[in-house]
Design a protein around this motif. Structure first.
Motif, PDB file in Angstrom:
ATOM      1  N   ALA A 108      -7.344 -26.488 -19.692  1.00 52.89           N
ATOM      2  CA  ALA A 108      -8.546 -26.571 -19.096  1.00 52.89           C
ATOM      3  C   ALA A 108      -8.561 -28.304 -18.756  1.00 52.89           C
ATOM      4  CB  ALA A 108      -9.758 -26.384 -20.141  1.00 52.89           C
ATOM      5  N   VAL A 109      -8.008 -28.969 -19.634  1.00 51.21           N
ATOM      6  CA  VAL A 109      -7.856 -30.455 -19.266  1.00 51.21           C
ATOM      7  C   VAL A 109      -6.834 -30.662 -18.090  1.00 51.21           C
ATOM      8  CG1 VAL A 109      -7.107 -32.598 -20.217  1.00 51.21           C
ATOM      9  CG2 VAL A 109      -8.400 -31.295 -21.610  1.00 51.21           C
ATOM     10  N   SER A 110      -5.749 -30.027 -18.038  1.00 47.17           N
ATOM     11  CA  SER A 110      -4.752 -30.116 -16.843  1.00 47.17           C
ATOM     12  C   SER A 110      -5.581 -29.696 -15.563  1.00 47.17           C
ATOM     13  CB  SER A 110      -3.578 -29.341 -17.141  1.00 47.17           C
ATOM     14  OG  SER A 110      -2.946 -29.695 -18.566  1.00 47.17           O
ATOM     15  N   ASP A 111      -6.222 -28.680 -15.725  1.00 48.46           N
ATOM     16  CA  ASP A 111      -6.836 -27.834 -14.409  1.00 48.46           C
ATOM     17  C   ASP A 111      -7.874 -29.076 -14.006  1.00 48.46           C
ATOM     18  OD1 ASP A 111      -5.369 -25.585 -14.630  1.00 48.46           O
ATOM     19  OD2 ASP A 111      -6.854 -24.429 -15.462  1.00 48.46           O
ATOM     20  N   THR A 112      -8.713 -29.786 -14.913  1.00 43.82           N
ATOM     21  CA  THR A 112      -9.657 -30.603 -14.514  1.00 43.82           C
ATOM     22  C   THR A 112      -9.153 -31.997 -13.896  1.00 43.82           C
ATOM     23  OG1 THR A 112     -11.060 -30.123 -16.358  1.00 43.82           O
ATOM     24  CG2 THR A 112     -11.481 -32.019 -15.371  1.00 43.82           C
ATOM     25  N   ALA A 113      -7.726 -32.430 -14.334  1.00 43.34           N
ATOM     26  CA  ALA A 113      -7.077 -33.336 -14.011  1.00 43.34           C
ATOM     27  C   ALA A 113      -6.448 -32.929 -12.591  1.00 43.34           C
ATOM     28  CB  ALA A 113      -5.926 -33.726 -14.768  1.00 43.34           C
ATOM     29  N   ALA A 114      -6.157 -31.742 -12.213  1.00 41.06           N
ATOM     30  CA  ALA A 114      -5.692 -31.487 -10.975  1.00 41.06           C
ATOM     31  C   ALA A 114      -6.772 -31.170 -10.045  1.00 41.06           C
ATOM     32  CB  ALA A 114      -4.868 -30.120 -11.170  1.00 41.06           C
ATOM     33  N   VAL A 144      -3.921 -41.189  -9.484  1.00 44.05           N
ATOM     34  CA  VAL A 144      -3.494 -39.925  -9.847  1.00 44.05           C
ATOM     35  C   VAL A 144      -3.695 -39.513 -11.159  1.00 44.05           C
ATOM     36  CG1 VAL A 144      -1.295 -38.628 -10.122  1.00 44.05           C
ATOM     37  CG2 VAL A 144      -1.663 -40.026  -8.039  1.00 44.05           C
ATOM     38  N   VAL A 145      -4.136 -38.517 -11.418  1.00 42.02           N
ATOM     39  CA  VAL A 145      -4.623 -38.392 -12.945  1.00 42.02           C
ATOM     40  C   VAL A 145      -3.506 -37.207 -13.644  1.00 42.02           C
ATOM     41  CG1 VAL A 145      -6.521 -37.314 -14.545  1.00 42.02           C
ATOM     42  CG2 VAL A 145      -6.921 -38.535 -12.593  1.00 42.02           C
ATOM     43  N   THR A 146      -2.746 -37.683 -14.771  1.00 40.07           N
ATOM     44  CA  THR A 146      -1.711 -37.145 -15.157  1.00 40.07           C
ATOM     45  C   THR A 146      -2.345 -36.591 -16.658  1.00 40.07           C
ATOM     46  OG1 THR A 146      -0.663 -38.749 -15.884  1.00 40.07           O
ATOM     47  CG2 THR A 146       0.121 -37.686 -13.678  1.00 40.07           C
ATOM     48  N   VAL A 147      -1.644 -35.325 -16.990  1.00 41.47           N
ATOM     49  CA  VAL A 147      -1.939 -35.003 -18.539  1.00 41.47           C
ATOM     50  C   VAL A 147      -0.521 -34.927 -18.991  1.00 41.47           C
ATOM     51  CG1 VAL A 147      -2.940 -33.432 -20.087  1.00 41.47           C
ATOM     52  CG2 VAL A 147      -4.042 -33.833 -17.859  1.00 41.47           C
ATOM     53  N   PRO A 163      -3.178 -33.828 -25.703  1.00 42.14           N
ATOM     54  CA  PRO A 163      -3.211 -34.274 -24.479  1.00 42.14           C
ATOM     55  C   PRO A 163      -3.706 -35.776 -24.559  1.00 42.14           C
ATOM     56  CG  PRO A 163      -5.118 -32.731 -24.457  1.00 42.14           C
ATOM     57  CD  PRO A 163      -4.599 -32.778 -25.932  1.00 42.14           C
ATOM     58  N   VAL A 164      -2.864 -36.540 -23.234  1.00 41.20           N
ATOM     59  CA  VAL A 164      -2.903 -37.725 -23.387  1.00 41.20           C
ATOM     60  C   VAL A 164      -3.249 -37.936 -21.762  1.00 41.20           C
ATOM     61  CG1 VAL A 164      -2.224 -40.030 -23.107  1.00 41.20           C
ATOM     62  CG2 VAL A 164      -1.556 -38.602 -24.928  1.00 41.20           C
ATOM     63  N   VAL A 165      -4.506 -38.305 -21.215  1.00 38.21           N
ATOM     64  CA  VAL A 165      -5.021 -38.308 -19.865  1.00 38.21           C
ATOM     65  C   VAL A 165      -4.896 -39.677 -19.260  1.00 38.21           C
ATOM     66  CG1 VAL A 165      -6.981 -37.819 -18.129  1.00 38.21           C
ATOM     67  CG2 VAL A 165      -6.569 -36.380 -20.146  1.00 38.21           C
ATOM     68  N   THR A 166      -3.902 -39.689 -18.229  1.00 35.53           N
ATOM     69  CA  THR A 166      -3.813 -41.110 -17.595  1.00 35.53           C
ATOM     70  C   THR A 166      -4.171 -41.190 -16.155  1.00 35.53           C
ATOM     71  OG1 THR A 166      -1.810 -41.299 -19.277  1.00 35.53           O
ATOM     72  CG2 THR A 166      -1.928 -42.752 -17.466  1.00 35.53           C
ATOM     73  N   VAL A 167      -4.752 -42.100 -15.774  1.00 32.78           N
ATOM     74  CA  VAL A 167      -5.197 -42.240 -14.499  1.00 32.78           C
ATOM     75  C   VAL A 167      -4.410 -43.451 -13.942  1.00 32.78           C
ATOM     76  CG1 VAL A 167      -7.054 -42.994 -12.914  1.00 32.78           C
ATOM     77  CG2 VAL A 167      -7.609 -41.341 -15.040  1.00 32.78           C
ATOM     78  N   THR A 168      -3.654 -43.406 -13.051  1.00 35.50           N
ATOM     79  CA  THR A 168      -2.805 -44.500 -12.276  1.00 35.50           C
ATOM     80  C   THR A 168      -3.401 -44.660 -10.917  1.00 35.50           C
ATOM     81  OG1 THR A 168      -0.889 -43.616 -13.539  1.00 35.50           O
ATOM     82  CG2 THR A 168      -0.317 -44.949 -11.790  1.00 35.50           C
ATOM     83  N   ARG A 169      -3.704 -45.851 -10.561  1.00 32.53           N
ATOM     84  CA  ARG A 169      -4.199 -46.082  -9.148  1.00 32.53           C
ATOM     85  C   ARG A 169      -2.916 -46.099  -8.117  1.00 32.53           C
ATOM     86  NH1 ARG A 169      -8.849 -47.641  -8.000  1.00 32.53           N
ATOM     87  NH2 ARG A 169      -8.147 -48.996  -5.936  1.00 32.53           N
ATOM     88  N   THR A 170      -3.203 -45.516  -7.125  1.00 39.68           N
ATOM     89  CA  THR A 170      -1.914 -45.473  -6.080  1.00 39.68           C
ATOM     90  C   THR A 170      -2.348 -45.949  -4.885  1.00 39.68           C
ATOM     91  OG1 THR A 170      -2.684 -43.143  -5.307  1.00 39.68           O
ATOM     92  CG2 THR A 170      -1.013 -43.456  -7.219  1.00 39.68           C
ATOM     93  N   GLY A 171      -3.393 -46.224  -4.616  1.00 34.73           N
ATOM     94  CA  GLY A 171      -4.104 -46.352  -3.310  1.00 34.73           C
ATOM     95  C   GLY A 171      -4.033 -47.964  -3.036  1.00 34.73           C
ATOM     96  N   PRO A 172      -4.723 -48.358  -1.870  1.00 35.90           N
ATOM     97  CA  PRO A 172      -4.856 -49.852  -1.605  1.00 35.90           C
ATOM     98  C   PRO A 172      -5.691 -50.542  -2.486  1.00 35.90           C
ATOM     99  CG  PRO A 172      -5.943 -48.406  -0.137  1.00 35.90           C
ATOM    100  CD  PRO A 172      -5.363 -47.544  -0.846  1.00 35.90           C
ATOM    101  N   THR A 173      -5.701 -51.645  -2.697  1.00 36.73           N
ATOM    102  CA  THR A 173      -6.534 -52.579  -3.527  1.00 36.73           C
ATOM    103  C   THR A 173      -7.910 -52.488  -2.799  1.00 36.73           C
ATOM    104  OG1 THR A 173      -6.102 -54.723  -2.487  1.00 36.73           O
ATOM    105  CG2 THR A 173      -4.732 -53.966  -4.363  1.00 36.73           C
ATOM    106  N   GLU A 174      -8.882 -52.930  -3.586  1.00 38.40           N
ATOM    107  CA  GLU A 174     -10.464 -53.156  -3.180  1.00 38.40           C
ATOM    108  C   GLU A 174     -10.446 -53.846  -1.663  1.00 38.40           C
ATOM    109  OE1 GLU A 174     -13.935 -53.620  -5.160  1.00 38.40           O
ATOM    110  OE2 GLU A 174     -13.194 -52.678  -6.974  1.00 38.40           O
ATOM    111  N   GLU A 175      -9.545 -54.801  -1.465  1.00 39.35           N
ATOM    112  CA  GLU A 175      -9.621 -55.520  -0.245  1.00 39.35           C
ATOM    113  C   GLU A 175      -9.339 -54.706   1.113  1.00 39.35           C
ATOM    114  OE1 GLU A 175      -9.133 -57.658  -3.701  1.00 39.35           O
ATOM    115  OE2 GLU A 175      -7.606 -57.262  -2.732  1.00 39.35           O
ATOM    116  N   ALA A 176      -8.354 -53.782   0.652  1.00 40.21           N
ATOM    117  CA  ALA A 176      -8.027 -53.006   1.611  1.00 40.21           C
ATOM    118  C   ALA A 176      -8.996 -51.785   2.102  1.00 40.21           C
ATOM    119  CB  ALA A 176      -6.555 -52.364   1.404  1.00 40.21           C
TER     120      ALA A 176
END
Length: 159
Positions: A47-53, A63-66, A73-86
């Motif tokens: 359920a946690v993995s499906d929620t992350a997907a 990107v949210v990974t489990v 489970p360990v839930v990690t959120v990794t920023r992949t996009g541009p910074t706020e200035e962009a």
């Protein structure tokens, strides 16, 4: 993410449901709760993995990974996009979303896969997350990818 409180809640609910039963039924309910714990834990992780997907389909800059740490489970959120200035200014169009997630099969030479896993580990990411970020970085440049045939070592002419 410690799943114990959720599993304890299910066991407590089962205990309350059998509170008026005799000792034998309460004992069976307790043993049943213990036997079901691994299956319930797996269902919660799914359920946690499906929620992350699902969250991944709604985010275009993270990107949210489990991953698993032992049985939790360990839930990690990794920023992949541009910074706020962009980010676009008010009134400007936002960049197009990536859309729904799709599954692909990627065949890599064994040594390249091992190197990618090593780099993903150094970045404290899953291999999948690392590959997604590498493709996003590559796709965000206007330069065409280079290959051994089109690089600076190309030899042309007649022989």
């Amino acid at each position: 993410m410690d799943l114990t409180p959720y599993l304890d809640s299910v066991a407590d609910d089962l205990g309350r449901a059998t509170a008026l039963a005799d000792d034998h039924v309460r004992d069976v309910a307790h043993r049943l709760a213990v036997a079901l714990e691994p299956g319930l834990r797996l269902a919660l992780v799914r359920a946690v993995s499906d929620t992350a997907a699902r969250v991944n389909t709604d985010l275009d800059d993270a990107v949210v990974t489990v991953t698993m740490d032992g049985r939790d489970p360990v839930v990690t959120v990794t920023r992949t996009g541009p910074t706020e200035e962009a980010h676009p200014a008010p009134g400007e169009a936002a960049p197009a979303e990536d859309g729904d997630l799709v599954r692909i099969t990627l065949r890599l030479p064994e040594q390249l896969k091992a190197r990618a896993e090593e780099l993903a580990g150094r970045a404290d990411q899953s291999l999948n997350t690392w590959l997604v970020q590498a493709v996003r970085r590559s796709a965000s440049t206007d330069e065409p990818p280079t290959s051994p045939l089109t690089g600076s070592r190309r030899i042309s002419g007649w022989a």
